[in-house]
Motif scaffolding. Sequence first.
Motif, PDB file in Angstrom:
ATOM      1  N   LEU A 106      45.867  56.353  31.881  1.00 52.77           N
ATOM      2  CA  LEU A 106      45.549  57.778  31.779  1.00 52.77           C
ATOM      3  C   LEU A 106      44.426  58.023  30.769  1.00 52.77           C
ATOM      4  CD1 LEU A 106      46.406  60.594  32.775  1.00 52.77           C
ATOM      5  CD2 LEU A 106      47.959  60.690  30.827  1.00 52.77           C
ATOM      6  N   THR A 107      44.470  57.309  29.643  1.00 51.51           N
ATOM      7  CA  THR A 107      43.408  57.428  28.642  1.00 51.51           C
ATOM      8  C   THR A 107      42.073  56.960  29.208  1.00 51.51           C
ATOM      9  OG1 THR A 107      45.031  57.068  26.895  1.00 51.51           O
ATOM     10  CG2 THR A 107      42.719  56.770  26.308  1.00 51.51           C
ATOM     11  N   THR A 108      42.097  55.881  29.976  1.00 48.06           N
ATOM     12  CA  THR A 108      40.877  55.392  30.612  1.00 48.06           C
ATOM     13  C   THR A 108      40.301  56.436  31.551  1.00 48.06           C
ATOM     14  OG1 THR A 108      41.649  53.112  30.457  1.00 48.06           O
ATOM     15  CG2 THR A 108      39.945  53.567  32.080  1.00 48.06           C
ATOM     16  N   LEU A 109      41.147  57.051  32.361  1.00 48.65           N
ATOM     17  CA  LEU A 109      40.688  58.088  33.286  1.00 48.65           C
ATOM     18  C   LEU A 109      40.087  59.273  32.528  1.00 48.65           C
ATOM     19  CD1 LEU A 109      40.528  59.111  36.218  1.00 48.65           C
ATOM     20  CD2 LEU A 109      42.809  60.096  35.875  1.00 48.65           C
ATOM     21  N   VAL A 110      40.750  59.717  31.486  1.00 48.43           N
ATOM     22  CA  VAL A 110      40.250  60.859  30.707  1.00 48.43           C
ATOM     23  C   VAL A 110      38.916  60.523  30.037  1.00 48.43           C
ATOM     24  CG1 VAL A 110      40.731  62.279  28.672  1.00 48.43           C
ATOM     25  CG2 VAL A 110      42.510  61.909  30.370  1.00 48.43           C
ATOM     26  N   LEU A 111      38.807  59.316  29.470  1.00 45.08           N
ATOM     27  CA  LEU A 111      37.551  58.931  28.810  1.00 45.08           C
ATOM     28  C   LEU A 111      36.398  58.808  29.806  1.00 45.08           C
ATOM     29  CD1 LEU A 111      38.797  56.306  26.198  1.00 45.08           C
ATOM     30  CD2 LEU A 111      37.880  58.584  25.740  1.00 45.08           C
ATOM     31  N   ASN A 167      33.862  60.347  43.109  1.00 41.48           N
ATOM     32  CA  ASN A 167      33.823  59.932  41.707  1.00 41.48           C
ATOM     33  C   ASN A 167      35.217  59.902  41.105  1.00 41.48           C
ATOM     34  OD1 ASN A 167      31.070  61.878  41.920  1.00 41.48           O
ATOM     35  ND2 ASN A 167      30.789  59.804  41.116  1.00 41.48           N
ATOM     36  N   TYR A 168      35.974  60.954  41.342  1.00 42.94           N
ATOM     37  CA  TYR A 168      37.344  60.993  40.830  1.00 42.94           C
ATOM     38  C   TYR A 168      38.188  59.867  41.415  1.00 42.94           C
ATOM     39  CZ  TYR A 168      36.492  65.540  38.711  1.00 42.94           C
ATOM     40  OH  TYR A 168      36.009  66.553  37.931  1.00 42.94           O
ATOM     41  N   LEU A 169      37.973  59.562  42.699  1.00 46.37           N
ATOM     42  CA  LEU A 169      38.706  58.474  43.327  1.00 46.37           C
ATOM     43  C   LEU A 169      38.339  57.134  42.697  1.00 46.37           C
ATOM     44  CD1 LEU A 169      40.632  57.521  45.574  1.00 46.37           C
ATOM     45  CD2 LEU A 169      38.616  57.322  47.048  1.00 46.37           C
ATOM     46  N   ALA A 170      37.051  56.890  42.487  1.00 42.24           N
ATOM     47  CA  ALA A 170      36.605  55.634  41.878  1.00 42.24           C
ATOM     48  C   ALA A 170      37.124  55.502  40.446  1.00 42.24           C
ATOM     49  CB  ALA A 170      35.084  55.541  41.896  1.00 42.24           C
ATOM     50  N   PHE A 171      37.058  56.577  39.677  1.00 38.98           N
ATOM     51  CA  PHE A 171      37.561  56.551  38.304  1.00 38.98           C
ATOM     52  C   PHE A 171      39.069  56.319  38.288  1.00 38.98           C
ATOM     53  CE2 PHE A 171      33.959  59.501  36.659  1.00 38.98           C
ATOM     54  CZ  PHE A 171      33.051  58.471  36.824  1.00 38.98           C
ATOM     55  N   SER A 172      39.782  56.949  39.224  1.00 39.77           N
ATOM     56  CA  SER A 172      41.237  56.783  39.293  1.00 39.77           C
ATOM     57  C   SER A 172      41.609  55.351  39.651  1.00 39.77           C
ATOM     58  CB  SER A 172      41.838  57.737  40.323  1.00 39.77           C
ATOM     59  OG  SER A 172      41.598  59.070  39.957  1.00 39.77           O
ATOM     60  N   ILE A 173      40.870  54.748  40.570  1.00 42.91           N
ATOM     61  CA  ILE A 173      41.154  53.361  40.951  1.00 42.91           C
ATOM     62  C   ILE A 173      40.906  52.433  39.769  1.00 42.91           C
ATOM     63  CG2 ILE A 173      40.349  51.450  42.402  1.00 42.91           C
ATOM     64  CD1 ILE A 173      39.962  53.541  44.638  1.00 42.91           C
ATOM     65  N   PHE A 205      43.713  53.039  37.239  1.00 44.20           N
ATOM     66  CA  PHE A 205      44.957  52.459  37.741  1.00 44.20           C
ATOM     67  C   PHE A 205      44.947  50.948  37.578  1.00 44.20           C
ATOM     68  CE2 PHE A 205      47.401  50.624  41.282  1.00 44.20           C
ATOM     69  CZ  PHE A 205      48.652  51.134  40.986  1.00 44.20           C
ATOM     70  N   THR A 206      43.814  50.328  37.889  1.00 39.48           N
ATOM     71  CA  THR A 206      43.686  48.872  37.752  1.00 39.48           C
ATOM     72  C   THR A 206      43.858  48.446  36.299  1.00 39.48           C
ATOM     73  OG1 THR A 206      42.190  48.845  39.644  1.00 39.48           O
ATOM     74  CG2 THR A 206      42.196  46.901  38.224  1.00 39.48           C
ATOM     75  N   VAL A 207      43.224  49.164  35.392  1.00 38.41           N
ATOM     76  CA  VAL A 207      43.350  48.850  33.965  1.00 38.41           C
ATOM     77  C   VAL A 207      44.803  49.018  33.515  1.00 38.41           C
ATOM     78  CG1 VAL A 207      42.732  49.654  31.648  1.00 38.41           C
ATOM     79  CG2 VAL A 207      40.953  49.326  33.359  1.00 38.41           C
ATOM     80  N   GLY A 208      45.448  50.085  33.940  1.00 41.88           N
ATOM     81  CA  GLY A 208      46.847  50.301  33.573  1.00 41.88           C
ATOM     82  C   GLY A 208      47.762  49.218  34.109  1.00 41.88           C
ATOM     83  N   GLY A 265      33.746  48.042  25.833  1.00 45.80           N
ATOM     84  CA  GLY A 265      33.132  48.580  27.046  1.00 45.80           C
ATOM     85  C   GLY A 265      32.932  50.084  26.974  1.00 45.80           C
ATOM     86  N   PHE A 266      33.941  50.797  26.480  1.00 44.05           N
ATOM     87  CA  PHE A 266      33.792  52.250  26.338  1.00 44.05           C
ATOM     88  C   PHE A 266      32.760  52.603  25.272  1.00 44.05           C
ATOM     89  CE2 PHE A 266      37.732  52.940  28.753  1.00 44.05           C
ATOM     90  CZ  PHE A 266      37.276  53.966  29.569  1.00 44.05           C
ATOM     91  N   LEU A 267      32.721  51.836  24.188  1.00 45.43           N
ATOM     92  CA  LEU A 267      31.684  52.080  23.181  1.00 45.43           C
ATOM     93  C   LEU A 267      30.291  51.894  23.774  1.00 45.43           C
ATOM     94  CD1 LEU A 267      33.066  50.385  19.939  1.00 45.43           C
ATOM     95  CD2 LEU A 267      32.869  52.819  20.426  1.00 45.43           C
ATOM     96  N   GLU A 268      30.119  50.854  24.566  1.00 46.50           N
ATOM     97  CA  GLU A 268      28.824  50.597  25.204  1.00 46.50           C
ATOM     98  C   GLU A 268      28.474  51.715  26.186  1.00 46.50           C
ATOM     99  OE1 GLU A 268      25.284  48.757  26.420  1.00 46.50           O
ATOM    100  OE2 GLU A 268      26.522  48.532  24.624  1.00 46.50           O
ATOM    101  N   MET A 269      29.451  52.185  26.945  1.00 47.92           N
ATOM    102  CA  MET A 269      29.198  53.271  27.888  1.00 47.92           C
ATOM    103  C   MET A 269      28.751  54.530  27.155  1.00 47.92           C
ATOM    104  SD  MET A 269      31.735  55.143  30.593  1.00 47.92           S
ATOM    105  CE  MET A 269      32.481  56.245  29.403  1.00 47.92           C
ATOM    106  N   TYR A 270      29.485  54.913  26.118  1.00 47.58           N
ATOM    107  CA  TYR A 270      29.118  56.116  25.380  1.00 47.58           C
ATOM    108  C   TYR A 270      27.800  55.947  24.628  1.00 47.58           C
ATOM    109  CZ  TYR A 270      33.422  58.599  26.366  1.00 47.58           C
ATOM    110  OH  TYR A 270      34.442  59.263  27.001  1.00 47.58           O
ATOM    111  N   ARG A 271      27.521  54.742  24.133  1.00 46.44           N
ATOM    112  CA  ARG A 271      26.240  54.494  23.466  1.00 46.44           C
ATOM    113  C   ARG A 271      25.082  54.700  24.436  1.00 46.44           C
ATOM    114  NH1 ARG A 271      22.329  50.992  23.061  1.00 46.44           N
ATOM    115  NH2 ARG A 271      23.274  49.583  24.566  1.00 46.44           N
ATOM    116  N   ASN A 272      25.233  54.196  25.656  1.00 48.41           N
ATOM    117  CA  ASN A 272      24.190  54.389  26.657  1.00 48.41           C
ATOM    118  C   ASN A 272      24.052  55.859  27.040  1.00 48.41           C
ATOM    119  OD1 ASN A 272      22.861  51.924  27.262  1.00 48.41           O
ATOM    120  ND2 ASN A 272      24.742  51.194  28.210  1.00 48.41           N
ATOM    121  N   PHE A 273      25.157  56.553  27.157  1.00 50.20           N
ATOM    122  CA  PHE A 273      25.107  57.963  27.522  1.00 50.20           C
ATOM    123  C   PHE A 273      24.427  58.801  26.448  1.00 50.20           C
ATOM    124  CE2 PHE A 273      29.095  57.985  30.454  1.00 50.20           C
ATOM    125  CZ  PHE A 273      28.418  57.216  31.368  1.00 50.20           C
TER     126      PHE A 273
END
Length: 130
Positions: free
Chosen positions: A23-28, A45-51, A54-57, A82-90
């Motif tokens: 759930l945290t992964t989806l929200v982030l 997009n929501y479907l891809a993020f949810s998948i 779900f996989t991470v969970g 990975g999330f730090l890298e994503m937000y750094r790029n954003f």
Amino acid sequence: MKKGSYDMKWHEKYGKIGFFVGLTTLVLLILGVRTILGVELGWKNYLAFSIFAFTVGVIMTLLLFYKWMIAFWIFSAGLFIGFLEMYRNFLFSNAEHADSLGMLGLYSISALGCGLAVIVQLIQILMKRT
């Protein structure tokens, strides 16, 4: 220990931890893409993020279920990086495709963390047997 007992260790609550991480992964992911980038998300997009969430969970749940604690912590670190890298790029990248680079960084670092976690855990199991 009895089921429902309050003195269970945290790694024995693998279902709740896996759900929370997913759930945290989806929200982030949604927060990063929709809020920071300002991109309008469609149902795909929501479907891809949810998948992905779900996989991470499920991976986190399985790592805790089999008591692969080393793999759990390495995969958690990989996901965090990975999330730090994503937000750094954003936030800080001036590249034309910063959004794609951020998502690719998240996916690749998470996959690398998962692979590394399993390899290190298997080496530890083999070393323990000999």
